[in-house]
Design a protein around this motif. Structure first.
Motif, PDB file in Angstrom:
ATOM      1  N   GLU A  60       0.809  -1.226   0.000  1.00 20.14           N
ATOM      2  CA  GLU A  60       0.000   0.000   0.000  1.00 20.14           C
ATOM      3  C   GLU A  60       0.842   1.276   0.000  1.00 20.14           C
ATOM      4  O   GLU A  60       0.489   2.262  -0.659  1.00 20.14           O
ATOM      5  N   GLN A  61       1.949   1.268   0.763  1.00 18.38           N
ATOM      6  CA  GLN A  61       2.670   2.511   1.013  1.00 18.38           C
ATOM      7  C   GLN A  61       4.151   2.473   0.637  1.00 18.38           C
ATOM      8  O   GLN A  61       4.830   3.502   0.677  1.00 18.38           O
ATOM      9  N   GLY A  62       4.660   1.311   0.303  1.00 17.79           N
ATOM     10  CA  GLY A  62       6.060   1.218  -0.070  1.00 17.79           C
ATOM     11  C   GLY A  62       6.982   0.960   1.107  1.00 17.79           C
ATOM     12  O   GLY A  62       6.554   0.864   2.263  1.00 17.79           O
ATOM     13  N   VAL A  63       8.266   0.873   0.791  1.00 18.26           N
ATOM     14  CA  VAL A  63       9.273   0.470   1.773  1.00 18.26           C
ATOM     15  C   VAL A  63       9.404   1.465   2.917  1.00 18.26           C
ATOM     16  O   VAL A  63       9.690   1.082   4.054  1.00 18.26           O
ATOM     17  N   SER A  64       9.194   2.747   2.645  1.00 13.59           N
ATOM     18  CA  SER A  64       9.367   3.765   3.686  1.00 13.59           C
ATOM     19  C   SER A  64       8.416   3.577   4.866  1.00 13.59           C
ATOM     20  O   SER A  64       8.678   4.056   5.965  1.00 13.59           O
ATOM     21  N   ALA A  65       7.316   2.868   4.650  1.00 13.04           N
ATOM     22  CA  ALA A  65       6.335   2.647   5.722  1.00 13.04           C
ATOM     23  C   ALA A  65       6.698   1.485   6.637  1.00 13.04           C
ATOM     24  O   ALA A  65       6.033   1.270   7.663  1.00 13.04           O
ATOM     25  N   LEU A  66       7.758   0.753   6.297  1.00 15.07           N
ATOM     26  CA  LEU A  66       8.063  -0.482   7.020  1.00 15.07           C
ATOM     27  C   LEU A  66       8.915  -0.225   8.264  1.00 15.07           C
ATOM     28  O   LEU A  66      10.044  -0.692   8.385  1.00 15.07           O
ATOM     29  N   GLN A 126      11.181  -7.978  19.075  1.00 13.87           N
ATOM     30  CA  GLN A 126      11.555  -9.158  19.861  1.00 13.87           C
ATOM     31  C   GLN A 126      11.475 -10.431  19.028  1.00 13.87           C
ATOM     32  O   GLN A 126      12.303 -11.330  19.159  1.00 13.87           O
ATOM     33  N   LYS A 127      10.483 -10.516  18.154  1.00 16.61           N
ATOM     34  CA  LYS A 127      10.290 -11.735  17.374  1.00 16.61           C
ATOM     35  C   LYS A 127      11.333 -11.888  16.259  1.00 16.61           C
ATOM     36  O   LYS A 127      11.793 -12.988  15.979  1.00 16.61           O
ATOM     37  N   PHE A 128      11.687 -10.781  15.620  1.00 14.36           N
ATOM     38  CA  PHE A 128      12.513 -10.874  14.425  1.00 14.36           C
ATOM     39  C   PHE A 128      13.904 -10.262  14.578  1.00 14.36           C
ATOM     40  O   PHE A 128      14.769 -10.495  13.748  1.00 14.36           O
ATOM     41  N   GLY A 129      14.102  -9.466  15.624  1.00  9.91           N
ATOM     42  CA  GLY A 129      15.429  -8.961  15.939  1.00  9.91           C
ATOM     43  C   GLY A 129      15.905  -7.778  15.128  1.00  9.91           C
ATOM     44  O   GLY A 129      16.588  -6.907  15.635  1.00  9.91           O
ATOM     45  N   SER A 130      15.543  -7.738  13.851  1.00 11.72           N
ATOM     46  CA  SER A 130      15.984  -6.675  12.958  1.00 11.72           C
ATOM     47  C   SER A 130      15.090  -6.668  11.730  1.00 11.72           C
ATOM     48  O   SER A 130      14.329  -7.617  11.493  1.00 11.72           O
ATOM     49  N   LYS A 131      15.197  -5.623  10.921  1.00 11.03           N
ATOM     50  CA  LYS A 131      14.434  -5.585   9.680  1.00 11.03           C
ATOM     51  C   LYS A 131      14.894  -6.690   8.724  1.00 11.03           C
ATOM     52  O   LYS A 131      14.093  -7.236   7.964  1.00 11.03           O
ATOM     53  N   SER A 132      16.167  -7.002   8.787  1.00 11.97           N
ATOM     54  CA  SER A 132      16.686  -8.082   7.958  1.00 11.97           C
ATOM     55  C   SER A 132      16.077  -9.422   8.372  1.00 11.97           C
ATOM     56  O   SER A 132      15.708 -10.246   7.526  1.00 11.97           O
ATOM     57  N   GLY A 133      15.967  -9.640   9.674  1.00 13.68           N
ATOM     58  CA  GLY A 133      15.368 -10.868  10.172  1.00 13.68           C
ATOM     59  C   GLY A 133      13.895 -10.964   9.810  1.00 13.68           C
ATOM     60  O   GLY A 133      13.384 -12.052   9.492  1.00 13.68           O
ATOM     61  N   LEU A 134      13.217  -9.818   9.851  1.00 16.46           N
ATOM     62  CA  LEU A 134      11.799  -9.800   9.477  1.00 16.46           C
ATOM     63  C   LEU A 134      11.636 -10.091   7.996  1.00 16.46           C
ATOM     64  O   LEU A 134      10.766 -10.876   7.606  1.00 16.46           O
ATOM     65  N   PHE A 136       9.070  -0.647  12.545  1.00 15.71           N
ATOM     66  CA  PHE A 136       8.509  -1.555  13.540  1.00 15.71           C
ATOM     67  C   PHE A 136       7.256  -0.963  14.177  1.00 15.71           C
ATOM     68  O   PHE A 136       6.319  -1.682  14.517  1.00 15.71           O
ATOM     69  N   ASP A 137       7.239   0.363  14.346  1.00 17.52           N
ATOM     70  CA  ASP A 137       6.053   1.023  14.904  1.00 17.52           C
ATOM     71  C   ASP A 137       4.831   0.784  14.011  1.00 17.52           C
ATOM     72  O   ASP A 137       3.760   0.398  14.489  1.00 17.52           O
ATOM     73  N   ASN A 138       4.996   1.041  12.713  1.00 19.29           N
ATOM     74  CA  ASN A 138       3.883   0.875  11.778  1.00 19.29           C
ATOM     75  C   ASN A 138       3.440  -0.577  11.658  1.00 19.29           C
ATOM     76  O   ASN A 138       2.247  -0.876  11.589  1.00 19.29           O
ATOM     77  N   ILE A 139       4.409  -1.487  11.620  1.00 25.98           N
ATOM     78  CA  ILE A 139       4.089  -2.909  11.487  1.00 25.98           C
ATOM     79  C   ILE A 139       3.325  -3.397  12.717  1.00 25.98           C
ATOM     80  O   ILE A 139       2.300  -4.080  12.606  1.00 25.98           O
ATOM     81  N   GLY A 140       3.827  -3.029  13.904  1.00 26.97           N
ATOM     82  CA  GLY A 140       3.146  -3.434  15.126  1.00 26.97           C
ATOM     83  C   GLY A 140       1.747  -2.867  15.212  1.00 26.97           C
ATOM     84  O   GLY A 140       0.796  -3.567  15.576  1.00 26.97           O
ATOM     85  N   LEU A 141       1.599  -1.602  14.856  1.00 25.53           N
ATOM     86  CA  LEU A 141       0.289  -0.952  14.903  1.00 25.53           C
ATOM     87  C   LEU A 141      -0.685  -1.614  13.941  1.00 25.53           C
ATOM     88  O   LEU A 141      -1.838  -1.899  14.291  1.00 25.53           O
ATOM     89  N   ARG A 142      -0.236  -1.877  12.708  1.00 27.13           N
ATOM     90  CA  ARG A 142      -1.108  -2.520  11.719  1.00 27.13           C
ATOM     91  C   ARG A 142      -1.532  -3.918  12.185  1.00 27.13           C
ATOM     92  O   ARG A 142      -2.666  -4.342  11.961  1.00 27.13           O
ATOM     93  N   ALA A 143      -0.608  -4.635  12.837  1.00 26.08           N
ATOM     94  CA  ALA A 143      -0.907  -5.997  13.293  1.00 26.08           C
ATOM     95  C   ALA A 143      -1.682  -6.027  14.602  1.00 26.08           C
ATOM     96  O   ALA A 143      -2.194  -7.083  14.990  1.00 26.08           O
ATOM     97  N   GLY A 144      -1.759  -4.866  15.283  1.00 26.89           N
ATOM     98  CA  GLY A 144      -2.462  -4.822  16.562  1.00 26.89           C
ATOM     99  C   GLY A 144      -1.585  -5.145  17.748  1.00 26.89           C
ATOM    100  O   GLY A 144      -2.088  -5.490  18.828  1.00 26.89           O
ATOM    101  N   TYR A 145      -0.261  -5.026  17.565  1.00 26.85           N
ATOM    102  CA  TYR A 145       0.679  -5.300  18.644  1.00 26.85           C
ATOM    103  C   TYR A 145       1.582  -4.089  18.874  1.00 26.85           C
ATOM    104  O   TYR A 145       1.498  -3.085  18.158  1.00 26.85           O
TER     105      TYR A 145
END
Length: 214
Positions: free
Chosen positions: A24-30, A48-56, A32-41
């Protein structure tokens, strides 16, 4: 719900949030704050789950490969010849590209990794090698069952088919009017012409089993 089920559910929600945001928004939106908010966490859970953007990203790529493999298996992949399996591989990919935001997100991320010359490129190199491994398996199967010529070079044929799929997908995303269905049919013709055998031609003259998208 058991603990491992809760862990998988939260991971899947975070991965799906990642893919939605990328599409929807491209790489700039990725973030951890945005991802957690979108997922409801919270942001902390994603980190904690993925350690880094590379791990995710690695988890996202694994998730997409697993989904595509499941879709092929649901189309009775095990009952097909090697050549039919190659055609199904292409069909399932294009169907996902057309109907799901997940594959759109994948190509957005891949394009960004090239444009930014980032460390993400290595993850996509690994992803494409994983795809090539499956294509090589199908080509070897086809050489064994007689649907693919014995003189076909397995690794090079896999790379050529893989790059054709990537190129068609990229063109479809760049050009909204691009006719994906016609491109899929043309790719079928090219694969059969380049790698098929007389046995495959005989199979075409008989009532064929349904293969997704064919």
């Amino acid at each position: 719900m058991k603990q491992h089920q809760r862990r998988k559910k939260s991971s899947d929600r975070l991965i799906n949030a990642y893919l939605e945001l990328a599409s929807e928004q491209g790489v700039s939106a990725l973030t951890f704050d945005n991802i957690g908010l979108r997922a409801g966490y919270s942001r902390n859970l994603a980190f904690q789950k993925f350690g880094s953007k590379s791990g995710l990203l690695a988890s996202v790529i694994d998730h997409l490969h697993d989904k595509m493999s499941e879709r092929r298996q649901k189309q009775n992949l095990g009952a097909l010849t090697g050549l039919e399996g190659l055609l199904l591989y292409c069909d399932v990919h294009f169907a996902a590209l057309e109907k799901s935001a997940d594959m759109k997100a994948y190509f957005i991320l891949m394009s960004e990794s090239i444009a930014a010359m980032s460390e993400m490129r290595e993850q996509f190199v690994g992803s494409h090698k994983r795809s090539a491994t499956e294509l090589m398996r199908l080509i070897r199967l086809g050489r064994k069952d007689g649907s693919i010529r014995k003189d076909v070079t397995v690794d090079m044929a896999a790379q050529i088919i893989g790059t054709q799929v990537i190129g068609i997908s990229s063109q479809y995303l760049i050009e909204p009017s691009f006719n994906l269905k016609r491109a899929r049919k043309e790719l079928h013709i090219l694969i059969r012409s380049a790698y098929g055998t007389d046995k495959d031609e005989l199979a075409l003259s008989k009532p064929a089993e349904t293969v997704a998208g064919r």
